[in-house]
Motif scaffolding. Structure first.
Motif, PDB file in Angstrom:
ATOM      1  N   THR A 116       0.701  -1.200  -0.040  1.00 34.05           N
ATOM      2  CA  THR A 116       0.032  -0.108   0.088  1.00 34.05           C
ATOM      3  C   THR A 116       0.821   1.337  -0.176  1.00 34.05           C
ATOM      4  N   GLU A 117       1.832   1.344   1.000  1.00 36.14           N
ATOM      5  CA  GLU A 117       2.595   2.458   0.981  1.00 36.14           C
ATOM      6  C   GLU A 117       3.672   2.707  -0.204  1.00 36.14           C
ATOM      7  N   ARG A 118       3.971   1.640  -0.861  1.00 37.47           N
ATOM      8  CA  ARG A 118       4.800   1.682  -2.016  1.00 37.47           C
ATOM      9  C   ARG A 118       3.708   2.359  -3.301  1.00 37.47           C
ATOM     10  N   ALA A 119       2.454   2.009  -3.390  1.00 31.83           N
ATOM     11  CA  ALA A 119       1.562   2.575  -4.133  1.00 31.83           C
ATOM     12  C   ALA A 119       1.256   4.021  -3.937  1.00 31.83           C
ATOM     13  N   VAL A 120       1.287   4.322  -2.752  1.00 35.01           N
ATOM     14  CA  VAL A 120       1.092   5.838  -2.177  1.00 35.01           C
ATOM     15  C   VAL A 120       2.418   6.545  -2.704  1.00 35.01           C
ATOM     16  N   ASP A 121       3.408   6.130  -2.494  1.00 37.79           N
ATOM     17  CA  ASP A 121       4.939   6.661  -2.830  1.00 37.79           C
ATOM     18  C   ASP A 121       5.000   6.809  -4.211  1.00 37.79           C
ATOM     19  N   THR A 122       4.693   5.892  -4.847  1.00 35.14           N
ATOM     20  CA  THR A 122       4.448   5.860  -6.402  1.00 35.14           C
ATOM     21  C   THR A 122       3.750   6.827  -6.866  1.00 35.14           C
ATOM     22  N   LEU A 123       2.701   7.139  -6.264  1.00 37.63           N
ATOM     23  CA  LEU A 123       1.608   8.359  -6.822  1.00 37.63           C
ATOM     24  C   LEU A 123       2.207   9.614  -6.259  1.00 37.63           C
TER      25      LEU A 123
END
Length: 327
Positions: A116-123
């Motif tokens: 989840t946090e990797r998805a947020v950081d990618t965004l």
């Protein structure tokens, strides 16, 4: 191979970049020409970035019934970044294992929150990149022209038949994997693990304090940027470039570290050096900048990893009970 190949790739790029470099300039810069006060001022931001990441990580775990201690979460982040210097990406699994070992946090659920946090950081990276491109479009066009990177050239190598064959192969592989897994005795265990993983992925919607989660995210990326930007003032050649150049170099460097080398060594050096040259920095000065900055920041990660390891070594393990309050 996971250890050797990234090291060889990063080492090959660094050798190619510094094969004709006069390393006597490095000693002179370190001893006489560098303003170390700015470098020291930048280091706390490297620490706060990881601290904020540890604090943010705990938030989506709480709705899942998992209660990791603050010290364990932050120490796990410290150690994961240091470990990833040896084997890229392995730190993501290591930190989940640390929470399982010390705070009895379900591994699959914590791994789901990492996704989840990797998805947020990618965004966040996408938003920063698009904003920076809009503000510095001419410089990005020069960068791609200079490095010879053209997306059209990459896709032009694929024919229609190639796309079709690739798609069929991927589908066939997925079907084969599904058949094999479904016939195994551990199918139920795999299914249970996948369910826990999915709970972690969707945990973000259950976070109670979304503004705090956003604040931690902004703190992480603000710290990353200032950890990099303040180093510009360490060197006479880059001290005048301003925040626009720093943003552009920060973006291309953030994209470059996707290449699986230890802390982006090699790709990060090449991309940031190229951007600095496009902004008018002399080649040797640009090479000195990326070599010194990357080395110092990597050394900080190693130091934090040691600190995290020492904290965990003295930490009391919680098993099988859950921790209901912070230490």
């Amino acid at each position: 191979m996971k250890v050797l190949l990234p090291l060889v790739l990063g080492g090959a790029i660094l050798y190619w970049m510094y094969r004709d470099f006069d390393f006597s300039l490095l000693n002179q810069t370190l001893q006489q020409d560098m303003n170390w006060w700015w470098m020291l001022l930048s280091l706390p931001f490297g620490v706060t970035a990881q601290v904020f990441r540890g604090l943010r990580w705990r938030q989506p775990l709480t709705p899942l019934g998992e209660h990791a201690r603050v010290s364990t979460s932050i120490s796990a982040i410290f150690l994961s970044y240091a470990t990833s210097l040896v084997i890229p990406r392995v730190g993501e699994f290591l930190r989940c294992g640390i929470l399982k070992r010390y705070d009895d946090v379900t591994f699959a659920k914590s791994l789901g929150t990492v996704v989840t946090e990797r998805a947020v950081d990618t965004l966040v990276v996408i938003v920063i990149t698009l904003t920076t491109i809009l503000l510095q479009m001419p410089m990005f066009l020069r960068f791609f022209s200079t490095t010879g990177l053209h997306i059209n050239d990459i896709f032009s190598r694929f024919t229609t038949t190639g796309y079709i064959v690739t798609f069929i192969c991927i589908v066939a592989m997925l079907i084969l994997i599904w058949i094999l897994v479904s016939r195994m005795d551990i199918y139920k265990k795999v299914k249970e693990t996948a369910s826990n993983l999915w709970q972690g992925v969707i945990s973000l919607r259950m976070v109670k304090n979304i503004p705090l989660y956003i604040a931690y995210t902004l703190g992480i990326w603000g710290s990353y940027f200032f950890h990099f930007y303040l180093t510009f003032y360490c060197f006479e050649a880059t001290s005048h470039l301003g925040i626009g150049c720093a943003l552009v170099a920060f973006v291309v460097g953030s994209i470059a570290v996707i290449v699986p080398t230890p802390n982006g060594a090699g790709p990060w050096h090449f991309s940031v050096k190229t951007m600095l040259i496009l902004y008018g920095v002399e080649t040797n000065a640009a090479l000195l900048f990326v070599l010194i900055v990357h080395s110092v920041q990597t050394s900080l990660m190693v130091l934090l990893g040691i600190i995290g390891w020492r904290i965990l070594a003295r930490s009391r393990r919680i098993h099988p009970e859950k921790v209901e309050s912070d230490n």
